[in-house]
Write an enzyme that holds these catalytic residues in place. Sequence first.
Site, PDB file in Angstrom:
ATOM      1  N   LYS A 105       0.704  -0.665  -0.074  1.00  0.00           N
ATOM      2  CA  LYS A 105      -0.106  -0.046  -0.170  1.00  0.00           C
ATOM      3  C   LYS A 105       0.679   0.944   0.352  1.00  0.00           C
ATOM      4  O   LYS A 105       0.518   1.959  -1.180  1.00  0.00           O
ATOM      5  CB  LYS A 105      -0.911   0.591   1.428  1.00  0.00           C
ATOM      6  CG  LYS A 105      -2.152  -1.184   0.532  1.00  0.00           C
ATOM      7  CD  LYS A 105      -3.033  -1.465   2.404  1.00  0.00           C
ATOM      8  CE  LYS A 105      -3.404  -2.173   1.703  1.00  0.00           C
ATOM      9  NZ  LYS A 105      -4.636  -2.816   3.272  1.00  0.00           N
TER      10      LYS A 105
ATOM     11  N   GLN B 287      -5.425  -1.458   9.794  1.00  0.00           N
ATOM     12  CA  GLN B 287      -5.217  -3.452   8.771  1.00  0.00           C
ATOM     13  C   GLN B 287      -5.783  -4.210   9.326  1.00  0.00           C
ATOM     14  O   GLN B 287      -5.530  -4.482  10.808  1.00  0.00           O
ATOM     15  CB  GLN B 287      -3.515  -3.767   8.599  1.00  0.00           C
ATOM     16  CG  GLN B 287      -3.875  -4.914   7.872  1.00  0.00           C
ATOM     17  CD  GLN B 287      -3.609  -4.953   6.188  1.00  0.00           C
ATOM     18  OE1 GLN B 287      -3.708  -3.491   5.778  1.00  0.00           O
ATOM     19  NE2 GLN B 287      -5.141  -5.625   6.096  1.00  0.00           N
TER      20      GLN B 287
ATOM     21  N   ASP C 114     -11.916   2.475   3.663  1.00  0.00           N
ATOM     22  CA  ASP C 114     -12.092   1.414   3.898  1.00  0.00           C
ATOM     23  C   ASP C 114     -13.119   0.851   3.410  1.00  0.00           C
ATOM     24  O   ASP C 114     -14.148  -0.437   2.969  1.00  0.00           O
ATOM     25  CB  ASP C 114     -11.640   0.225   4.929  1.00  0.00           C
ATOM     26  CG  ASP C 114     -10.280  -0.265   4.555  1.00  0.00           C
ATOM     27  OD1 ASP C 114     -10.020  -1.324   3.945  1.00  0.00           O
ATOM     28  OD2 ASP C 114      -9.554  -1.353   5.395  1.00  0.00           O
TER      29      ASP C 114
HETATM   30  N1  GUN Z   1      -8.029  -7.425   5.871  1.00  0.00           N
HETATM   31  C1  GUN Z   1      -8.064  -8.349   4.966  1.00  0.00           C
HETATM   32  N2  GUN Z   1      -8.579  -6.901   4.102  1.00  0.00           N
HETATM   33  C2  GUN Z   1      -8.907  -6.264   3.797  1.00  0.00           C
HETATM   34  C3  GUN Z   1      -9.303  -4.390   3.732  1.00  0.00           C
HETATM   35  O1  GUN Z   1      -9.357  -4.538   2.758  1.00  0.00           O
HETATM   36  N3  GUN Z   1      -8.914  -3.721   4.659  1.00  0.00           N
HETATM   37  C4  GUN Z   1      -8.378  -4.027   5.580  1.00  0.00           C
HETATM   38  N4  GUN Z   1      -8.086  -3.046   6.476  1.00  0.00           N
HETATM   39  N5  GUN Z   1      -7.260  -4.745   6.333  1.00  0.00           N
HETATM   40  C5  GUN Z   1      -7.854  -6.172   5.726  1.00  0.00           C
END
Ligand code: GUN
Length: 284
Positions: free
Chosen positions: A53, A97, A120
């Site tokens: 990211k 996350q 998100d």
């Molecule tokens: N863990 C797995 N997929 C995601 C996601 O799309 N966003 C976040 N924040 N954590 C994740």
Amino acid sequence: MAAKIIDGKAIASKMRAAIKAESADLRAKEIIPGLAVVLVGDDPASRVYVSMKEKACTECGIFSDEYKLPAETSEADLLAVIEKLNDDPQIDGILVQLPLPKHINENNILEAILPAKDVDGFHPYNVGRLVTGNPLFRPCTPYGVMKMLEETGVDLNGKNVVVVGRSNIVGKPVALMCLAAHATVTICHSRTLDLPAKVADADIVIAAVGIPAMVKGDWIKEGAVVIDVGVNRVGDKKLVGDVDFEAASKRASAITPVPGGVGPMTITMLLFNTLESAKRRANG
Ligand code: GUN
């Protein structure tokens, strides 16, 4: 019929170029799009996602602020970090996350993020806006799936979509997005009776269950479109999806590979949402 391979990498790369250009336009107006990524603990997969990211942000001209907190961080301390980011005018998007360590209540954390910075799309406010057909931020992976269908020229209007999986991150939101695009949507899961018959009725199959090659090729209707959201590690290195790709690609008209399908779209949509948020800031 040999299926067309839906190239997620190419679609993502085209979108990232557009995001980079728009981000440069904003920077020229002294608005630097900013994303904060919060990682608690040292789950190896999460670490990899977070560094991907960060790299993607840099490539697209998005400022990325990273918080790597120890696994024993308390819920109160994590809430304090979120509070600070909510108040920080340089930050347009906040991503915590998942999964979080067991002693932290995930709902409390997701609800603490300002909905206007919830890139998100996991805050109940954003979930509610998606349910009512007036989305603010859409969750990244399902949003990426919708962009891939659009880029591939798949019209969902009136079609049968079967979603296999009912997670909050993918299954439920992708079903809502397909419904908004006027599809007839069936959500299947581990307790669904006669799953093969349900899948066989689908014009579009979206698999997001997290079980390697669970959806068999002979379940797929001739000419159906298959989107495989699964990323399952088998053995040491090999990644496989939730769909038996070899067999399914003999019947589908179009199919996403794993890797190189939905995967590259998730981070792209995170960048897209962050840019949208920064544009809202620019427009006051
Ligand atoms: N863990 C797995 N997929 C995601 C996601 O799309 N966003 C976040 N924040 N954590 C994740």
